[in-house]
Design a protein around this motif. Structure first.
Motif, short mmCIF file in Angstrom:
data_model
loop_
_atom_site.label_atom_id
_atom_site.label_comp_id
_atom_site.label_asym_id
_atom_site.label_seq_id
_atom_site.Cartn_x
_atom_site.Cartn_y
_atom_site.Cartn_z
N MET A 185 -6.26 3.48 -1.33
CA MET A 185 -5.55 2.61 -0.28
C MET A 185 -4.66 3.42 0.60
N ALA A 186 -4.67 3.23 1.75
CA ALA A 186 -3.81 3.92 2.71
C ALA A 186 -2.24 3.00 2.30
N ASN A 187 -1.32 3.54 2.73
CA ASN A 187 0.05 3.11 2.70
C ASN A 187 0.02 2.00 3.55
N ILE A 188 0.93 0.80 3.13
CA ILE A 188 0.78 -0.38 4.00
C ILE A 188 1.94 -0.06 4.74
N LYS A 189 1.76 -0.13 6.21
CA LYS A 189 2.74 0.16 7.17
C LYS A 189 2.85 -1.12 8.12
N PHE A 190 3.81 -1.64 8.74
CA PHE A 190 3.99 -2.66 9.57
C PHE A 190 4.70 -2.15 10.74
N THR A 191 4.30 -2.57 11.87
CA THR A 191 5.04 -2.11 13.07
C THR A 191 6.56 -2.82 13.08
N ARG A 192 7.45 -2.34 14.04
CA ARG A 192 8.64 -2.54 13.84
C ARG A 192 8.90 -4.26 14.14
N GLU A 193 8.04 -4.63 14.94
CA GLU A 193 8.26 -6.08 15.18
C GLU A 193 7.79 -7.06 13.88
N GLN A 194 6.66 -6.53 13.13
CA GLN A 194 6.33 -7.24 12.11
C GLN A 194 7.42 -7.26 10.82
N THR A 195 8.04 -5.93 10.73
CA THR A 195 8.98 -5.53 9.82
C THR A 195 10.05 -6.37 9.88
N ALA A 196 10.58 -6.58 11.29
CA ALA A 196 11.67 -7.75 11.67
C ALA A 196 11.48 -8.81 11.24
N ASP A 249 19.16 -3.58 3.31
CA ASP A 249 18.71 -4.03 1.93
C ASP A 249 17.28 -4.77 2.10
N ALA A 250 17.07 -5.71 2.98
CA ALA A 250 15.91 -6.36 3.09
C ALA A 250 14.95 -5.62 3.26
N GLU A 251 15.00 -4.62 4.19
CA GLU A 251 13.97 -3.64 4.58
C GLU A 251 13.48 -2.67 3.53
N PHE A 252 14.66 -2.18 2.53
CA PHE A 252 14.25 -1.51 1.47
C PHE A 252 13.47 -2.23 0.49
N LEU A 253 13.98 -3.67 0.47
CA LEU A 253 13.09 -4.59 -0.81
C LEU A 253 11.72 -4.64 -0.31
N LEU A 254 11.57 -4.83 1.04
CA LEU A 254 9.96 -5.09 1.56
C LEU A 254 9.31 -3.58 1.55
N ASP A 255 9.84 -2.34 1.48
CA ASP A 255 9.39 -1.10 1.39
C ASP A 255 9.06 -1.06 -0.36
N PHE A 256 9.81 -1.40 -0.99
CA PHE A 256 9.63 -1.52 -2.56
C PHE A 256 8.48 -2.06 -2.93
N PHE A 257 8.20 -3.59 -2.42
CA PHE A 257 7.26 -4.51 -2.86
C PHE A 257 5.85 -4.00 -2.14
N SER A 258 6.00 -3.17 -0.86
CA SER A 258 4.84 -2.90 -0.22
C SER A 258 4.14 -1.70 -1.09
N GLU A 259 4.91 -0.67 -1.62
CA GLU A 259 4.52 0.22 -2.34
C GLU A 259 4.10 0.02 -3.83
N LYS A 260 5.01 -0.83 -4.42
CA LYS A 260 4.74 -1.00 -5.99
C LYS A 260 3.79 -2.42 -6.28
N ILE A 261 3.70 -3.33 -5.20
CA ILE A 261 3.17 -4.65 -5.50
C ILE A 261 1.87 -4.85 -4.50
N GLY A 262 2.11 -4.08 -3.35
CA GLY A 262 1.22 -4.52 -2.29
C GLY A 262 -0.34 -4.04 -2.61
N GLY A 263 -0.59 -2.96 -3.46
CA GLY A 263 -2.08 -2.81 -3.86
C GLY A 263 -2.56 -3.96 -4.68
N TYR A 264 -1.80 -4.53 -5.44
CA TYR A 264 -2.54 -5.78 -6.10
C TYR A 264 -2.91 -7.22 -5.03
#
Length: 83
Positions: free
Chosen positions: A1-12, A34-49
């Protein structure tokens, strides 16, 4: 699975949703970083599920559609003496 990446607009948008959640449900303010850090964490650790569940849902839908198509072919067959 490729890393989940969002555009700047989607991230915002997602960061805003995390901030709203923290404020409404937890009564806490959370900054953009902090919110973006949390988003990155969930994308990396839970996004695969979620990704795998999406694939399973798509696979089940495709299987159901293929079954319908296969049935349609049988309905088109002409009766012959061949099996």
């Amino acid at each position: 699975m490729a890393n989940i990446k969002f555009t700047r607009e989607q991230t915002a948008i997602l960061v805003g949703e995390i901030q709203k959640y923290f404020d409404k449900e937890l009564g806490q303010e959370i900054g953009d970083f902090d919110a973006e850090f949390l988003l990155d964490f969930f994308s990396e650790k839970i996004g695969g599920y979620y990704y795998n569940q999406g694939l399973n849902d798509a696979r089940a839908l495709l299987d159901a559609k293929l079954d319908t198509i296969t049935e349609s072919f049988y309905e088109l067959e002409k009766i012959t003496e061949f099996d």
